[in-house]
Design a protein around this motif. Structure first.
Motif, PDB file in Angstrom:
ATOM      1  N   UNK A 213     -47.580  13.362  21.033  1.00 30.39           N
ATOM      2  CA  UNK A 213     -47.037  13.824  19.742  1.00 30.39           C
ATOM      3  C   UNK A 213     -46.495  15.375  19.607  1.00 30.39           C
ATOM      4  N   UNK A 214     -45.407  15.665  19.045  1.00 29.36           N
ATOM      5  CA  UNK A 214     -44.505  16.649  19.156  1.00 29.36           C
ATOM      6  C   UNK A 214     -44.989  17.999  19.020  1.00 29.36           C
ATOM      7  N   UNK A 215     -46.175  17.951  18.062  1.00 28.86           N
ATOM      8  CA  UNK A 215     -46.570  18.941  17.918  1.00 28.86           C
ATOM      9  C   UNK A 215     -48.054  19.471  18.060  1.00 28.86           C
ATOM     10  N   UNK A 216     -48.682  18.254  18.586  1.00 26.96           N
ATOM     11  CA  UNK A 216     -50.124  18.285  18.838  1.00 26.96           C
ATOM     12  C   UNK A 216     -50.427  19.803  19.754  1.00 26.96           C
ATOM     13  N   UNK A 217     -51.144  20.442  19.169  1.00 27.10           N
ATOM     14  CA  UNK A 217     -51.341  21.611  20.054  1.00 27.10           C
ATOM     15  C   UNK A 217     -52.275  21.359  21.260  1.00 27.10           C
TER      16      UNK A 217
END
Lengths: 288, 256
Positions: free
Chosen positions: B66-70
């Motif tokens: 996931x590109x933004x998954x922290x």
């Protein structure tokens, strides 16, 4: 579609303003100060939050900027006291960061701060946080904040370009000529502090630290003239932001991480292939 | 695939080896850059730090897709979890620490020479490059086991602060090393004790703050290098000069 452009614009603005101050830091052998500031401001953010009770980014930015300047002041103080500069940076920023973490834990009920979030803002979310005046949507907040800091950087450095240049290369001569060296030191550090604080809230600390050092170091390998070095480092920074976003989009990976990876790749290529100071050309020249 | 979900809570052998390889690669890249280009140490450090971190985040997001998954679990890696360690972790850490201390004692003479006069060390035939990398390897091991307790950022504090504090008290390397070890150990003890006083107090940062307090005490109180000692010396010199001037004046007056 619009979001892609906004993210690239934010990345490019962060890259430009970071590499602008980064050039001076690299020349003065103070690169790690950006890293130090980006960690040390944690207590500033927490105290600003506790005092004001709002999570308004402007209040937090002021708190952070104040602590940023205190950080620089403390580092300088210990350095004058005989501590080596890198050790002094390490002692100060870790102590302040630890203080910040303790503050967050102590006031954990009042402080609804996600440490991950504070330290690693996510550029992917930046376009959604828009700036609204009288119901008019004026684009992402980050563009306005980072953009105005960029303009401030250009203005201050443009106005005092000669002084900054002399202070970076020959502080003793600058002092002899009557330039207030200490004042310009703190002016530059205030700019670094403001740049770091304004950028990392929207893009994350690691991208800021990377953009301060990597493009400036790349440019340092390409030229011997300060003005050209600044221009090159901005170009390298913007290229890393745009290309990095493209790769992140292709690979579905972290945007900030990809931007830094591209910046690192550009540095790596320059390190070997720079016509002036590259490893390969130096070897080739020695052979002939 | 389960090994991809890294459990920071236990000292995982794979994690240790991976971290060590990355650490060695990083130190080698830093010395390559500083040796073969005009980039200075601080910039090389910053470049490697951020680029490696960037690569790490990219790989992590690739794993999680996931590109933004922290970065899940990264906060534990960043802040440390001294309180959640178990018995076996303590034994592992104690063993590795003893090993590091032993190696430092065995190679003390070489390390000393390398730190003070690398040119001379090379001249008398010591393999300085290998020794340099060897110190870095020891450092990487220390960092990798320390991350558990205090986390990545504050690990820097435990490496630097006790050593800088010790430097204030002595001019001899072996005394400095013993003092630094004592200061580090004491801060660990004090920090841990304080963190048990109240709920929710994080151990790692408190250890760092204890180390910083020792540093501040050292910088103020240390004999000969401390702020107080310096101020007193200055005052004494001032009164001495003043006395001499008065004496001269008195002699002049007497002659007149």
């Amino acid at each position: 579609m619009m979001n892609h452009i906004w993210i690239m614009l934010i990345g490019a603005l962060v890259a430009s303003s970071c590499s602008l101050v980064g050039c001076f830091l690299v020349l003065r052998k103070m690169s790690m100060i950006g890293d130090a500031i980006s960690h040390a401001i944690l207590p500033g953010i927490v105290i600003a939050f506790l005092l004001s009770g709002t999570r308004d980014s402007f209040v937090m930015m002021i708190g952070a900027a104040v602590i940023g300047i205190i950080t620089v002041f403390l580092i300088q103080m210990f350095q004058n006291n005989g501590v080596q500069s890198d050790a002094s940076i390490g002692v100060v920023f870790t102590a302040l960061f630890a203080g910040g973490v303790v503050l967050v834990s102590l006031f954990t009920r009042q402080v609804d701060l996600d440490l991950d979030c504070v330290l690693y803002g996510e550029i992917a979310y930046a376009p959604w946080d828009t700036f609204i005046i009288n119901g008019m949507e004026l684009g992402p907040k980050a563009v306005w904040i980072v953009g105005s800091i960029f303009l401030l950087n250009i203005l201050v450095i443009g106005l005092f370009y000669k002084q900054f240049k002399l202070c970076s290369f020959d502080p003793a001569m600058a002092a002899a000529l009557g330039i207030p060296v200490v004042f310009f030191h703190y002016l530059l550090m205030s700019l670094v502090s403001l740049t770091t604080v304004s950028s990392f809230e929207s893009v994350g600390a690691i991208l800021v630290v990377g953009m301060i050092i990597v493009p400036a170091a790349t440019a340092y390998l390409l030229t011997d003239r300060l003005f050209i070095m600044i221009i090159y480092s901005m170009i390298a920074g913007i290229a890393s932001a745009v290309l990095g976003y493209y790769f992140a989009y292709l690979m579905d990976a972290s945007i900030a991480g990809c931007m830094i990876m591209v910046a690192g790749f550009l540095f790596f290529i320059t390190l070997f292939a720079s016509p002036k100071h590259g490893v390969l050309f130096k070897k080739w020249r020695r052979k002939n | 695939m389960s090994c991809l979900y890294i459990n920071w809570n236990e000292i995982n052998l794979f994690f240790l080896i991976g971290a060590m390889i990355a650490g060695i690669l990083a130190t080698m890249s830093i010395s390559f850059i500083t040796r073969y280009s005009r980039i200075k140490q601080d910039s090389a450090l910053g470049i490697i730090l951020t680029v490696f971190f960037g690569i790490g985040i990219v790989l992590l997001t690739q794993i999680q897709h996931s590109a933004s998954g922290n970065q899940s679990g990264l906060d534990k890696f960043l802040f440390g979890q001294a309180a959640s360690m178990v018995h076996s972790d303590v034994y592992t850490m104690a063993g590795i620490s003893l090993f590091l201390i032993g190696v430092s004692i065995v190679f003390f003479k070489e390390f000393k020479l390398l730190s003070f006069d690398p040119g001379f060390a090379k001249g008398i035939g010591l393999p300085t490059m290998i020794l340099d990398q060897f110190i870095m390897l020891l450092l990487v091991i220390a960092v990798v086991i320390g991350i558990q307790a205090v986390g990545v950022v504050l690990m820097a504090a435990l490496l630097i602060t006790p050593a800088v504090s010790a430097r204030y008290w002595t001019e001899k390397l072996h005394v400095m090393i013993i003092l630094a070890g004592l200061f580090g150990g004491t801060s660990g003890l004090i920090g841990t004790i304080i963190s048990t006083w109240a709920n929710n107090l994080p151990t790692g940062p408190l250890i760092v703050l204890s180390a910083t307090s020792i540093f501040v005490v050292s910088i103020v109180l240390a004999p000969s290098r401390g702020v107080l000692a310096k101020a007193m010396r200055q005052k004494r010199a001032k009164t001495e000069i003043l006395n001499q001037q008065q004496l001269k004046q008195a002699i002049k007056d007497g002659n007149a």
